[in-house]
Design a protein around this motif. Structure first.
Motif: not given
Length: 701
Positions: A322, A326, A359
């Motif tokens: 994750h 990002d 993801e």
């Protein structure tokens, strides 16, 4: 005689101490004057007393009150000595006697003062007056030895760091090593390192490396003796970090990294790598210790190369999917998604419900929707992840919407997508892909296995190809009829009802072959009647259309016959539209001996001499037509000059050449027809004119 009371004495003493400092009394009965003779006179210099006696002049050092020199008054000296006087400006001391005047010149008075201060233990003053390197070294050695004897090894190290010459650097180091005083050695090395010049880079590297090892030994010793949470350990660690911060420019990167690794101080290795901006080492060690978020923070620094992102992303994505995604999304176009694909490929087989797959999907959707990425590899990978879901909805939506360009062309590889869907038995997706590839027969055959309505919608997609549509509907009709053979009457009714859905594309005779040979015609009665009525209507429509065509043909035939009798009247003074010469004189002999007209009149009203018309057509026509005109002109006498030299002659007769040339010249007016419109794409200046300097002639001076 005056008597002073106690208050007056006190005031006098205060005044004395106010104006005098560092005052002492000289005992002239000292060792330099054993007989106690009282001096006749005295003179004071900066560092010496000059005392005059009956038979000699003695010079006493003011600092240690020792006799420096004694001059006997004999030889050339005459008379009885009376006194001394000093000339401050000339730095001369005069001795006057009853018979003469003598002088003493003051030179290099302070040359041995350093030694006097050294003997008294005043090292700072001794250094101040030491003039040569050897003198200063002597002072430093004496001071350092005293500090060593007193057990102040750190101070001794600081003093030894100022020595230039003897003892040598190695000898000083051995002094501390032999007595196991590594703190003193550390101080000595630090001081020497601090005083090195930029030219002594190699020596600075060696010293800083040695200091690194000493610091690491001190840290380990503090850890063993007191533990990791002790003040001593933290202090040693803090000192080492401060050393790295100040001396990192001297250290060799590979050697220092090896030392830190061999001693097991990975945190310090990371700290050192950060100081020298060795981001790769920092990231590698952080990843090895599963500190992925810290590694990501390092990678987000502006000074970090994007290549490090590509090298570290596979492991970072496995540790913190994750946070890694990002960071990729924040970097946006600074990172090439293609070079990040290896990170996503490693987890492709983990299943749709894994965190990594979710993801990966999030990042791939971001690349397509936000970054507008059109690369086939990105789309193919997204397609692979979507195909892992049992629900065909997301994959089908991607195939029909996100994966298509505005023109309808797919960004993904259709053949790859088809193979993948066939392997995973995504039938609806296969149908969609077959349709997009215009393989409608395969699409219909696959659709019939899952949904009849889907097959019908596919059959109507080739709207412009009625033959193909009919073929597809026949496949569907055969499937519907073959579904249930138990009730033949029901099958017939289904087939008749199915025929209506095709909007009369299928006829009764088209579906009859799908039924058995022995079928009652009563079930087809209504359908046959309807079909015959439709045929009758079509025949009437065709008859009407043929009548209209016949009438149109007759009218066209009459128009063609009228064209042969058409006459165009021109004024007597009409001139050629190109050269402007009158054409009336050519009217009497407009035809040559071979039958070619000497001028042409077009319906638009333009008149051209034949020679001018040939020039215009050669200029406006394409190369093939121009060559044909020039070739035909060679057989016509008054146009032969239009043929270039060395041009290949045609083998046709003059009459045939005139006939063909007449067809070319009389096709259309060059000024009103298509030739002039098409010439807009031609340049104003030809290549030949350009080479001849036409462009240069238009330049302004």
């Amino acid at each position: 005689q005056m008597t002073l009371d106690d208050s007056d004495v006190q005031d006098a003493q205060n005044t004395y101490h106010t104006f005098l400092s560092g005052n002492t009394l000289l005992d002239y009965e000292g060792e330099y004057n054993a007989d106690g003779e009282r001096p006749l006179s005295a003179a004071l210099t900066e560092y010496h007393f000059i005392l005059l006696f009956e038979t000699s002049v003695k010079i006493i050092n003011r600092i240690n009150e020792k006799l420096v020199h004694e001059e006997l008054l004999e030889g050339n000296f005459r008379g009885r000595p009376l006194g001394l006087a000093r000339d401050e400006s000339a730095q001369v001391v005069y001795l006057y006697s009853t018979e003469g005047l003598y002088s003493f010149e003051i030179r290099n008075e302070s040359q041995d003062i350093w030694r006097v201060y050294l003997e008294k233990g005043k090292f700072e003053l001794a250094l101040e007056f030491a003039r040569t390197v050897d003198q200063r070294n002597h002072v430093y050695n004496t001071k350092a030895k005293r500090a060593m004897n007193e057990g102040d090894y750190v101070e001794a190290a600081r003093v030894y760091s100022n020595v230039c010459g003897q003892p040598s650097f190695e000898e000083i180091c051995l002094k501390f090593i032999e007595i196991n005083q590594f703190s003193g050695l550390q101080t000595f090395l630090q001081e020497r390192l601090r005083k090195m010049t930029p030219a002594e880079k190699t020596q600075a590297t060696m010293l800083s490396t040695w200091l690194t090892e000493i610091y690491l030994d001190a840290i380990n010793e503090a850890y063993v003796k007191h533990g990791k949470n002790s003040d001593g350990y933290q202090e040693s660690l803090g000192n080492f970090r401060q050393f790295l911060k100040s001396c990192s420019k001297y250290l060799d990167e590979s050697t220092t990294s090896w030392l830190l690794s061999s001693y097991g101080h990975i945190d310090e290795l990371i700290n050192y790598a950060s100081l020298i901006e060795d981001h790769e080492t920092v990231i590698q060690n952080l990843i090895q210790r599963d500190r992925a978020e810290e590694a990501i923070q390092v990678l987000r620094k502006p000074s970090v190369s994007s290549n490090l992102w590509y090298k570290a992303s596979p492991k970072l994505f496995l540790l913190e999917p994750h946070a890694t995604v990002d960071a990729w999304m924040i970097a946006d176009n600074l990172l090439d998604p293609i070079k990040l694909l290896p990170s996503l490929l490693k987890i492709r087989d983990q299943g749709k419900n894994s965190v990594h797959s979710k993801e990966a999907l999030r990042y791939l959707h971001y690349c397509i929707s936000r970054m507008k990425n059109k690369d086939c590899r990105i789309h193919n990978l997204l397609l692979s992840f979507l195909s892992q879901d049992e629900d065909e909805g997301p994959l089908l939506q991607y195939l029909t919407m996100e994966g298509l360009s505005p023109s309808g062309d797919p960004y993904y590889d259709s053949k790859f997508a088809l193979r993948l869907c066939m392997k995973l038995k995504k039938v609806r997706c296969c149908v969609q892909l077959y349709s997009m590839m215009h393989l409608y027969e395969e699409a219909v055959n696959n659709a019939l296995h899952v949904d009849l309505e889907l097959a019908k919608s596919v059959a109507d997609r080739p709207e412009e190809d009625q033959i193909l549509r009919k073929k597809l509907w026949l496949v569907i009709a055969k499937h519907v009829i073959d579904q249930d053979k138990s009730d033949k009457g029901e099958n017939i009714r289904k087939a008749i009802a199915f025929r209506k859905e095709t909007n009369s594309l299928l006829k009764v005779e088209d579906i009859l072959p799908f039924f058995p040979n022995f079928v009652l015609i009563d079930d087809f009665k209504d359908a046959i009647i309807q079909s015959l009525e439709e045929y009758n209507t079509q025949i009437e429509d065709l008859r009407t259309e043929m009548d209209e065509i016949t009438q149109g043909t007759e009218a066209l035939r009459k128009d063609i016959a009228a064209v042969g009798n058409r006459v165009v009247n021109i004024p007597q003074n009409e001139r050629c539209a190109k050269c402007g010469e009158p054409v009336a004189q050519l009217a009497d002999s407009s035809s040559t001996a071979s039958g070619l007209e000497k001028f042409y009149v077009f319906p638009c009203g333009h008149v051209f001499k034949t020679t001018c018309l040939v020039d215009i057509l050669c200029q406006l026509s394409v190369e093939a037509t121009r060559n044909s005109i020039q070739s035909l002109c060679g057989k016509i006498p008054f146009l032969s000059q239009k043929q270039p030299k060395f041009f290949e002659q045609t083998s046709e007769s003059a009459e045939e050449c005139c006939r063909k040339l007449d067809q070319i010249l009389g096709q259309a007016c060059p000024f009103c027809g298509d030739l002039l419109v098409k010439s807009i794409s031609k340049p104003f200046i030809t290549e030949l004119e350009y080479e001849n300097g036409e462009v240069a002639s238009w330049k302004l001076n």
